[in-house]
Each structure stands twice: as C-alpha cells, then as structure tokens.
Motif scaffolding. Structure first.
Motif, short mmCIF file in Angstrom:
data_model
loop_
_atom_site.label_atom_id
_atom_site.label_comp_id
_atom_site.label_asym_id
_atom_site.label_seq_id
_atom_site.Cartn_x
_atom_site.Cartn_y
_atom_site.Cartn_z
N ARG A 273 12.26 -16.04 19.62
CA ARG A 273 11.46 -15.15 20.47
C ARG A 273 10.16 -14.86 19.74
O ARG A 273 10.08 -15.02 18.52
N TYR A 274 9.15 -14.41 20.48
CA TYR A 274 7.83 -14.20 19.88
C TYR A 274 7.38 -12.77 20.16
O TYR A 274 7.29 -12.34 21.32
N PHE A 275 7.09 -12.01 19.10
CA PHE A 275 6.71 -10.60 19.26
C PHE A 275 5.20 -10.41 19.11
O PHE A 275 4.50 -11.23 18.49
N ASN A 276 4.72 -9.33 19.68
CA ASN A 276 3.35 -8.90 19.47
C ASN A 276 3.33 -8.02 18.22
O ASN A 276 4.12 -7.08 18.11
N ALA A 277 2.43 -8.32 17.28
CA ALA A 277 2.43 -7.64 15.98
C ALA A 277 1.59 -6.37 15.96
O ALA A 277 1.35 -5.81 14.90
N GLY A 278 1.17 -5.90 17.13
CA GLY A 278 0.32 -4.71 17.18
C GLY A 278 1.04 -3.41 16.90
O GLY A 278 0.42 -2.44 16.46
N ILE A 279 2.34 -3.37 17.14
CA ILE A 279 3.17 -2.20 16.81
C ILE A 279 4.43 -2.72 16.14
O ILE A 279 5.18 -3.50 16.74
N LEU A 280 4.64 -2.33 14.89
CA LEU A 280 5.77 -2.81 14.11
C LEU A 280 6.48 -1.63 13.45
O LEU A 280 5.85 -0.85 12.72
N LEU A 281 7.76 -1.50 13.70
CA LEU A 281 8.60 -0.56 12.96
C LEU A 281 9.25 -1.36 11.84
O LEU A 281 10.00 -2.31 12.11
N ILE A 282 8.96 -1.01 10.60
CA ILE A 282 9.28 -1.88 9.46
C ILE A 282 10.29 -1.23 8.52
O ILE A 282 10.11 -0.08 8.08
N ASP A 283 11.36 -1.96 8.22
CA ASP A 283 12.25 -1.60 7.13
C ASP A 283 11.65 -2.20 5.86
O ASP A 283 11.73 -3.41 5.63
N LEU A 284 11.05 -1.37 5.04
CA LEU A 284 10.28 -1.86 3.90
C LEU A 284 11.15 -2.55 2.85
O LEU A 284 10.74 -3.56 2.26
N ALA A 285 12.34 -2.05 2.62
CA ALA A 285 13.22 -2.68 1.63
C ALA A 285 13.62 -4.07 2.08
O ALA A 285 13.60 -5.03 1.30
N LYS A 286 13.99 -4.20 3.35
CA LYS A 286 14.37 -5.52 3.87
C LYS A 286 13.17 -6.47 3.87
O LYS A 286 13.31 -7.67 3.61
N TRP A 287 12.00 -5.94 4.21
CA TRP A 287 10.78 -6.77 4.19
C TRP A 287 10.58 -7.37 2.79
O TRP A 287 10.32 -8.56 2.65
N ARG A 288 10.71 -6.52 1.78
CA ARG A 288 10.52 -7.00 0.41
C ARG A 288 11.62 -7.97 0.01
O ARG A 288 11.37 -9.00 -0.62
N PHE B 13 0.81 -1.22 0.00
CA PHE B 13 0.00 0.00 0.00
C PHE B 13 0.85 1.28 0.00
O PHE B 13 0.31 2.37 -0.05
N LEU B 14 2.15 1.13 0.10
CA LEU B 14 3.03 2.29 0.24
C LEU B 14 3.94 2.41 -0.97
O LEU B 14 4.31 1.41 -1.59
N PRO B 15 4.34 3.62 -1.32
CA PRO B 15 5.23 3.81 -2.47
C PRO B 15 6.57 3.11 -2.26
O PRO B 15 7.04 2.97 -1.13
N GLN B 16 7.19 2.70 -3.36
CA GLN B 16 8.49 2.06 -3.29
C GLN B 16 9.54 3.00 -2.70
O GLN B 16 10.57 2.55 -2.20
N THR B 17 9.27 4.30 -2.75
CA THR B 17 10.24 5.28 -2.24
C THR B 17 10.25 5.33 -0.71
O THR B 17 11.17 5.91 -0.14
N CYS B 18 9.25 4.75 -0.06
CA CYS B 18 9.22 4.73 1.41
C CYS B 18 10.26 3.74 1.92
O CYS B 18 10.25 2.57 1.53
N SER B 19 11.14 4.20 2.80
CA SER B 19 12.19 3.32 3.32
C SER B 19 11.73 2.56 4.56
O SER B 19 12.22 1.46 4.83
N ARG B 20 10.81 3.14 5.32
CA ARG B 20 10.30 2.46 6.49
C ARG B 20 8.88 2.92 6.79
O ARG B 20 8.41 3.92 6.23
N ALA B 21 8.20 2.17 7.66
CA ALA B 21 6.83 2.51 8.05
C ALA B 21 6.61 2.08 9.49
O ALA B 21 7.30 1.19 10.00
N LEU B 22 5.67 2.72 10.12
CA LEU B 22 5.27 2.35 11.49
C LEU B 22 3.84 1.86 11.44
O LEU B 22 2.93 2.61 11.06
N TYR B 23 3.64 0.58 11.77
CA TYR B 23 2.29 0.03 11.82
C TYR B 23 1.78 0.06 13.25
O TYR B 23 2.48 -0.30 14.20
#
Length: 354
Positions: free
Chosen positions: A194-209, A134-144
């Motif tokens: 380890r197991y994280f809660n997915a309610g708050i995620l700081l995401i590196d979009l390039a690494k995610w892809r 949902f985000l432009p390729q130019t976005c380097s990170r996002a906060l969910y």
C-alpha cells in the motif's frame, strides 16, 4: 541493506556534526514551558523553509486553537533560512501560553543534493527522513505534520492510536495508493503493498530507529535518485508492511477544485491537506478555499492587509478572465476550423458539379 549502508551512516553523521565536532542540529526554545506542562500530546514536528513561514504560522494557529486541552503544545520546527524576526512573528501568531516552539536549523541539505523533487516541491521535504535525529532519545513517539495543512479538530485521539507492531501510522495517498500498489514505482523501483501520503505521520521513534528507516530511505534514494515522489517514495519502501492505515479524517486530501468547508463539517475532518500546487495562501490563487484558509491566517501576525487582499482578488479575477478567454479562443479557433472545412467541402462540391 546493501553495500550503501556505510554511506547512509556517513550521511547521517555528517548531517549531525560539523567539521569542528560541534552539533549542527540544535534547539532554540521560543518561550518557556509553564510549570505542569501538559504531555498528553507531542512532540509535534514540522519541516519547512523560509518560503513556508505563512503556512507554518497558519497551521500552528489551527493546531493551537483546536487543542486547548493540550496546552502548552510541544512544537518542533526543522527549518532552513527562517530568521529570528520571522520566528518571533510565528510565535506571536499563537494564543498566549499555547505552545513552546523549539527551532532546529538545518545547516545544509547537501546530503540530498543528488536527489530530485517534483516542480514546486522544496528540498526540505527530505528532512522528514532524518526527523528522529532532532528529538531526544527519551521521546517514544512523535507526530509529523506538513506545513500545507489546517487542523480542524483535537489531535489527542490521533496521538493515542495504538500502532501495535507498526513503525508509523499514516493515511493512504488519495491518488497514488491504487496506482502504486498494483505495479512498479514510476522509476521501476520496488513495489509496495500500500502507498501512504507522508504529510501526516504518527511515528514510533524506537521502532523507526530499530528498523533503520532513515538509513533504508537514504539507501533507496541512492539507488533511485530521480524517483518521482522523492522522500515519500523512499519512506513507503522503507516502511512497506510496517505501517498502520489511519482513517482519512486525519489526512484528508482532495481535488483542488473542491470547496472544503462543508465537507469538513459534514465528515468531521480533523486535518485537511492542500496537497496540490493550488495553494489557498498564494496571492491570486484560484483555489475555492481562499476564504476558508484566510479565516485562520487572519488570526496570525501574517494577516493580509486590505491592499494585499484587494490585489490578490484582482489577480484572481484576472487569472479567471484569462482562463475564460483561453477557452473562448479555443472555441473560436475550433469554429473557424470547422467553417474553413465546410467552405472547402462546398468548393469541392461546386467544382464537381461544374
């Protein structure tokens, strides 16, 4: 990836394009960003359905009030079923010029039709898996951010955390981390460190892809469609060993009987997360945080009327009375059972002495 890789890719492509070759996912700006828009924080992304309009407006209000140095905030809402009037009310719930909201409708969640969720959990939870689409390729990170949160402090320190080689930053799950890291998942799936809660995620979009987190998550769900915690389990497996542990102040999860106001002040919490089914915005909720939450909600266009507040209070009092009555009935039942056993014992002793 196993042989399901092609299926995962097909699901992602189907999600993004309809049969006529048109994009299903699009953005509808609400308001225009003023000149010189601040880019120190954002995009901030939510994923909700129409039933979460009130908590979304309240969460957004809390974000805006506590992040004035980052106005106008870059907000993205992945949604299903939120109509234009509700969008307007949500936008008008925010301080003037505090944010720009882009709405990303999901035309279908059929890609997740075979996956199960826990009772009371919306199928919109699966939208997190596809967030980068949902985000432009130019976005380097996002906060969910989940919709059932309140932001109580500035988010710039969270946004600026160095993730290093990690794909995401997250907070360990309050309940599940110790359980899952020491054994197999609830459905016998893969173990995680380890197991994280997915309610708050700081995401590196390039690494995610690059790490194909969306595809790997869908692959896990294809193999374990009834995994107990749905997309959260899938994301934990896909990101295993690839996430950075964040301080719990960024996603404070707590018992439903805990009053959060004093804890939040004493521990300087930035984000509190109402993770159980005891939600403070529900009419008649028995949460001890009803007044605390309502202080934020009352500054939105979804503020309770006097009648709604009174009705909720009556429902809450009734629920407490029923709970107390149930306890009294249980105590009385135990007393009667004990009395009956005592009478039987006395009768038996009398028969023996006769």
């Amino acid at each position: 990836m196993n042989g399901n890789a092609d299926l995962c890719r097909a699901k992602l492509l189907f999600f993004r394009w309809d049969g006529a070759g048109n994009m299903n996912v699009h953005s509808i700006p609400t308001g225009a960003a003023p000149a010189g828009a601040n880019e120190r924080l954002g995009p901030i992304v939510f994923a909700v359905d129409a039933a979460y309009a009130v908590p979304l407006a309240t969460a957004l209000r809390s974000v805006a009030e506590n992040n004035q140095s980052a106005w106008p905030l870059d907000i993205h809402v992945i949604h299903q079923g939120i109509d234009e009037e509700t969008k307007r009310l949500i936008f008008e719930s925010l301080p003037a010029r505090s944010a720009v909201i882009q709405w990303h409708p999901i035309a279908t969640l059929s890609f997740a039709s075979g996956f199960s969720t826990r009772p009371g959990v919306s199928r919109m939870t699966f939208a997190r898996i596809l967030l980068p689409q949902f985000l432009p390729q130019t976005c380097s990170r996002a906060l969910y951010l989940d919709g059932d949160i309140l932001v109580l402090g500035a988010l710039e320190n969270l946004w600026n955390i160095d993730l290093g080689e990690a794909v995401i930053g997250a907070v360990p799950d309050y309940w599940l981390d110790n359980v899952v890291k020491n054994g197999p998942g609830a459905t016998g799936g893969a173990r995680v460190k380890r197991y994280f809660n997915a309610g708050i995620l700081l995401i590196d979009l390039a690494k995610w892809r690059n790490e194909r987190i969306s595809e790997r998550s869908l692959d896990y769900l294809d193999r374990f469609p009834t995994t107990e915690y749905s997309d959260q389990d899938a994301l934990n497996v896909a990101c295993d060993g690839k996430w950075k542990i964040l301080d719990r102040a960024w996603n404070f999860q707590f018992e439903p009987t805990q009053a959060i106001a004093r804890i939040a002040l004493e521990q300087k919490l930035a984000i509190v997360h109402f993770v159980t089914n005891v939600k403070p915005w529900k009419s008649g909720s028995l949460s001890p945080n009803v007044a605390f939450y309502d202080a934020f909600r009352s500054r939105t266009r979804f503020a309770l009327t006097r009648w709604e507040r009174a009705r909720s209070g009556l429902k809450r009092a009734g629920a407490r009375l029923l709970t107390r009555s149930a306890l009294l009935r249980a105590a009385w039942s135990c007393t009667k059972s004990a009395g009956a056993r005592l009478n039987v014992a006395r009768m038996n002793r009398g028969a023996k002495n006769a």
